[in-house]
Design an enzyme around this catalytic site. Structure first.
Site, short mmCIF file in Angstrom:
data_model
loop_
_atom_site.label_atom_id
_atom_site.label_comp_id
_atom_site.label_asym_id
_atom_site.label_seq_id
_atom_site.Cartn_x
_atom_site.Cartn_y
_atom_site.Cartn_z
N LYS A 143 -4.45 -5.37 -9.47
CA LYS A 143 -3.17 -5.40 -8.77
C LYS A 143 -2.10 -5.96 -9.69
CE LYS A 143 -5.06 -5.89 -4.12
NZ LYS A 143 -6.23 -5.14 -4.52
N TYR A 157 0.85 -1.18 0.00
CA TYR A 157 0.00 0.00 0.00
C TYR A 157 0.89 1.24 0.00
CZ TYR A 157 -3.80 -3.11 1.50
OH TYR A 157 -4.73 -4.11 1.59
N HIS A 186 -6.69 1.06 -2.13
CA HIS A 186 -6.44 -0.36 -2.23
C HIS A 186 -4.97 -0.61 -2.57
CE1 HIS A 186 -10.63 -1.59 -1.92
NE2 HIS A 186 -10.95 -0.60 -2.73
#
Length: 405
Positions: free
Chosen positions: A359, A304, A312
């Site tokens: 991601k 993060y 997120h």
């Protein structure tokens, strides 16, 4: 040296206004990235003179938190609420054992008693959303089945073939579907009943039974690098020394042996899982990332920029140990995860899971030093981490429609 560094610049011109009051409150609550606070004195003539000499009057405030090592869960428990709040709000260390992340069990229970259950917590909001999503899928499946049954009746009676539609006014979509009025009315009536009853007069006072659970990597980073955590022995309840903690954390990651070795130094190995995972954790924490567990997305760590309450995670890490000497792997008693070459189907699966949640997948290769080159005595202290190296390989899924340029 890593090329992956967190970008602290805001995206877009109106990024500061999107969060509103909540973003402002988060910026105040989570203003400090580490438990240590650097307090600067007010401007003065003495401070200016010392500044010219390269000196400073900045004072460091150390919270000196306290935790207990738990060998069963291989973690460190911080039971004092003040210490748990400090470690979470100053760097997002640990996780509440009765919460999703922040140790907020006592606040949730107090809120439920005070409001009669009308104000929902974040966990309750998530549970409601999941229940609504489940109901939406059931309603959509029932609508599609009804359309298919109607098409079969037309074919049986009139002989016409009609392809069942998967979309249209009769098929609910995520944009138009709403919970049924009966379910909403029942939920509202239950909330009114709870609010009407109110808390009982003889209701026992709430006792905070939650603790902050630190991983071994988080605990060692706090006590070795920041010196703001004291780890107590679970049996004798005395403060453990750095040497005891270093050996205990390594022994905790090894499979139990019968009988136990009399000398703890006999269990030292270069491919100890604690050493490999801590090398990765220390590497990214030192670069300014907030490192959290990534088991939810089938990876080892998530990175993060500022913390879970702000955005997120953008990066997902898979730790891949690599032996400098292949003979060490054959003679080792530890079966390290991802130490052997994995299949392309496994890599594609992990990459697809993280691509769906936006991601970027990173394979982090940790080189384990060879026993023939480095003696085992270096494992007696954290200085052995200088013999480990970390390399990164970014894996991105190829999408022809998006990557034509």
């Amino acid at each position: 040296m890593s090329l992956i560094t967190p970008n602290t610049r805001a995206r877009g011109g109106g990024g500061a206004q999107k969060g509103g009051v909540r973003r402002y409150e988060h910026n105040k609550i989570y203003a400090h990235p580490l438990p240590l606070l650097f307090v600067e004195p007010p401007p003065s003539r003495i401070g200016s003179v010392l500044g010219l000499l390269g000196l400073s009057l900045t004072r460091i405030e150390n919270p000196h938190c306290e935790g207990v090592f738990d060998p069963t869960t291989r973690s460190v428990w911080v039971t004092r609420p003040d210490d748990a709040l400090i470690l979470w709000r100053r760097g997002f260390f640990g996780k509440g054992d009765l919460s999703r992340s922040e140790p907020s069990w006592l606040a949730r229970q107090t809120n439920i008693r005070a409001s009669g259950g009308k104000q929902l917590t974040s966990e309750e909001v998530t549970a409601r959303r999941r229940a609504e999503r489940r109901q939406f899928k059931l309603d959509r499946a029932a609508a599609i089945a009804a359309v298919a049954e109607e098409a079969e009746e037309i074919f049986a009676t009139e002989g016409r073939v009609i392809a069942p539609a998967l979309s249209g006014p009769a098929i609910p979509s995520a944009a138009t579907w709403r919970p049924s009025q009966s379910a909403a009315a029942a939920e509202a009536e239950a909330a009114e009943d709870e609010g009407r009853d109110g808390p009982l007069e003889d209701e026992a006072p709430l006792v905070d039974v939650e603790h902050l659970q630190l991983t071994l990597q988080e605990a060692f980073f706090l006590l070795w690098n920041l010196d703001c955590l004291t780890v107590l022995d679970p049996q004798q309840t005395h403060a453990m020394s750095l040497k005891e903690i270093w050996l205990t954390f390594q022994s905790a990651e090894l499979p139990p042996t019968i009988p136990a070795p009399p000398n703890p130094f006999d269990t030292l190995q270069f491919d100890n899982p604690f050493l490999i995972n801590y090398a990765v954790y220390h590497h990214y924490r030192s670069l300014g990332w907030v490192v959290k567990s990534g088991i939810k997305f089938c990876v080892d760590y998530l990175l993060y920029k500022r913390g879970p309450v702000f955005t997120h995670a953008e990066l997902a890490l898979v730790v891949c140990p690599v032996y400098e000497d292949p003979a060490d792997q054959q003679s080792s008693s530890i079966a390290l995860q991802n130490a052997t070459p994995f299949t392309w189907s496994w890599l594609s699966t992990i990459n697809r899971v993280n691509s769906q949640v936006q991601k970027t997948l990173i394979l982090v290769y940790v080189t384990i030093p060879a026993r023939s080159r480095v003696p085992l005595d270096v494992l007696r202290s954290p200085a052995c981490l200088g013999h480990y190296s970390v390399r990164e390989v970014i894996v991105r899924r190829f999408i022809p429609a998006r990557m034509r340029d």
